[in-house]
Design an enzyme around this catalytic site. Structure first.
Site, PDB file in Angstrom:
ATOM      1  N   GLY A 173      -2.230  -6.803   7.246  1.00 10.16           N
ATOM      2  CA  GLY A 173      -3.004  -7.530   6.242  1.00 10.16           C
ATOM      3  C   GLY A 173      -2.371  -7.360   4.878  1.00 10.16           C
ATOM      4  N   ARG A 195      -4.855  -9.073  14.684  1.00 14.62           N
ATOM      5  CA  ARG A 195      -5.913  -9.250  15.684  1.00 14.62           C
ATOM      6  C   ARG A 195      -5.951 -10.661  16.268  1.00 14.62           C
ATOM      7  NH1 ARG A 195     -10.226 -11.934  13.397  1.00 14.62           N
ATOM      8  NH2 ARG A 195     -10.241 -12.030  11.118  1.00 14.62           N
ATOM      9  N   GLY A 258      -4.110   4.770   7.584  1.00 17.61           N
ATOM     10  CA  GLY A 258      -5.283   3.909   7.699  1.00 17.61           C
ATOM     11  C   GLY A 258      -6.546   4.723   7.854  1.00 17.61           C
ATOM     12  N   ARG A 259      -6.894   5.024   9.106  1.00 18.43           N
ATOM     13  CA  ARG A 259      -8.058   5.846   9.397  1.00 18.43           C
ATOM     14  C   ARG A 259      -7.756   6.728  10.607  1.00 18.43           C
ATOM     15  NH1 ARG A 259      -9.206   4.945   4.976  1.00 18.43           N
ATOM     16  NH2 ARG A 259     -11.170   4.194   4.077  1.00 18.43           N
ATOM     17  N   GLU A 288     -12.599  15.175   7.808  1.00 20.58           N
ATOM     18  CA  GLU A 288     -11.961  15.511   6.540  1.00 20.58           C
ATOM     19  C   GLU A 288     -12.932  16.286   5.665  1.00 20.58           C
ATOM     20  OE1 GLU A 288     -10.440  11.936   4.747  1.00 20.58           O
ATOM     21  OE2 GLU A 288      -9.141  11.471   6.441  1.00 20.58           O
ATOM     22  N   HIS A 307      -5.485  12.810   2.497  1.00 20.06           N
ATOM     23  CA  HIS A 307      -6.028  11.468   2.249  1.00 20.06           C
ATOM     24  C   HIS A 307      -5.685  11.006   0.829  1.00 20.06           C
ATOM     25  CE1 HIS A 307      -9.351   8.541   3.723  1.00 20.06           C
ATOM     26  NE2 HIS A 307      -8.512   7.911   2.912  1.00 20.06           N
ATOM     27  N   ALA A 309      -2.562   9.038   0.240  1.00 23.25           N
ATOM     28  CA  ALA A 309      -1.494   8.035   0.266  1.00 23.25           C
ATOM     29  C   ALA A 309      -1.791   6.888  -0.687  1.00 23.25           C
ATOM     30  CB  ALA A 309      -1.284   7.512   1.681  1.00 23.25           C
TER      31      ALA A 309
END
Length: 344
Positions: A173, A195, A258-259, A288, A307, A309
């Site tokens: 994206g 997707r 990302g996650r 986290e 976390h 970035a």
């Protein structure tokens, strides 16, 4: 709490009513946001309200202002406890790129009636910088060279040119496209996971090959680096767990910005042990802060960052706010609107 115009001048109710829609600012970034608005001499009228400390219930007077707000600038995690009470709100601009802090608390029988836009473009550059920084550090063996220096070892280490490298970006994206753009500046080959089939006009010139989710294994087999910027949704849970990484044939380095839901700790460690991947650079985790007893801390093949970035730079946040505000008052579509059904 104060009603002020873009230059920080206190405004009374009559003055507010003569001006454009007021933005209620309700964020942990209050100080830097206000500083940016003043420095830019922005003409966006705003109301500043205090954020309660973590764990405390929102003050009644703050909730009353939010309930009257047409537009709110806020952090994603502050909205879940109050979103069903925001009956007059038409638009919330988030200071965060991710929405899982809100999404996981949604009552799907009572979805928000307001438009919610995320901080989509603001952290693209820092995420891309983090990614290319780790790729170059890995390819040029910077950490090994530093270790050799500490041991007074003079030893040259072979390396590849970046134009020999293929990177697979999971989630091509707006952030993924920026990572691809930076990688293409070094003449890398770029693959993007999406997707759905993208029509030609929606495809980025910086992505050489697009794959849908069912082409994940093909992407893994072709890439030297795998960078995930996937959001946290039910569809992305464990997408790289369950031995999926056994499809990697080039022993890639995994970069997850990302996650943490996309892969379990056990799956990461197994992939490293089996030699399916060569290294894991992890900025996000399922829990986290990462617990001190996590085996990831002690693995020589894992690089951990807290976390960090992507960073919310207030200057970029206000740039997006001003652009979306202008779109809002002119009846144009807002940028980075969240689709609750898709989860991003």
């Amino acid at each position: 709490m104060a009603s002020v115009d873009g230059n920080g001048t206190v405004m009374d109710g009559q003055a507010l009513s003569r001006n454009r829609p007021v933005v209620v600012i309700y964020t942990a970034y209050n100080d830097t946001v206000i500083q940016q608005l003043k420095e830019r001499h922005s003409d966006i009228p705003y109301v500043l309200v205090d954020v309660q400390p973590p764990g405390e219930i929102i003050k009644a007077e703050v909730l009353a202002i939010l309930q009257e707000a047409e537009i709110i600038l806020s952090d994603t995690n502050l909205i879940p406890p109050i979103y069903t009470k925001l009956k007059k709100t038409k638009w919330i601009q988030s200071t965060w790129a991710g929405i899982d802090g809100f999404y996981k608390h949604l009552d799907f029988n009572e979805l928000p009636t307001f438009t919610f836009t995320r901080f989509g473009q603001g952290i693209r550059a820092s995420m891309a910088e983090y990614t290319i920084g780790h790729i170059i550090a890995h390819e040029r063996s910077f950490f090994d060279l530093k270790s050799n220096q500490e041991q007074k070892i003079w030893k040259q280490i072979k390396y590849r040119s970046l134009d020999q490298i293929t990177i697979g970006i999971l989630g091509a994206g707006d952030i993924g496209e920026e990572i691809a753009r930076v990688c293409k500046a070094f003449n890398m080959t770029t693959w993007g996971l999406v997707r759905r089939d993208l029509p030609k006009e929606e495809r980025s010139e910086h992505v050489d090959v697009y794959k849908k989710m069912d082409g994940l294994c093909d992407l893994l087999a072709e890439c030297d680096y795998i960078c995930s910027v996937l959001p946290q949704t039910p569809q992305t849970d464990d997408i790289l767990s369950n031995d999926v990484l056994s499809n990697c044939t080039k022993k890639p380095m995994i970069i997850n910005i990302g996650r943490g839901n996309i892969i379990s700790e056990d799956a990461i460690l197994k992939a490293l042990e089996k030699g399916w991947i060569s290294h894991a650079v992890l900025d996000v985790f399922r829990e986290e802060p990462l617990p001190k007893d996590s085996p990831l801390w002690s693995s020589s093949k894992v690089t951990i960052s807290p976390h960090s970035a992507g960073h919310t730079f207030s200057s970029k946040l206000i740039t997006l706010l001003e652009e979306n505000y202008d779109r809002y008052i002119n009846g144009k579509p807002l940028k980075f609107i969240v689709d609750w059904k898709q989860g991003y």
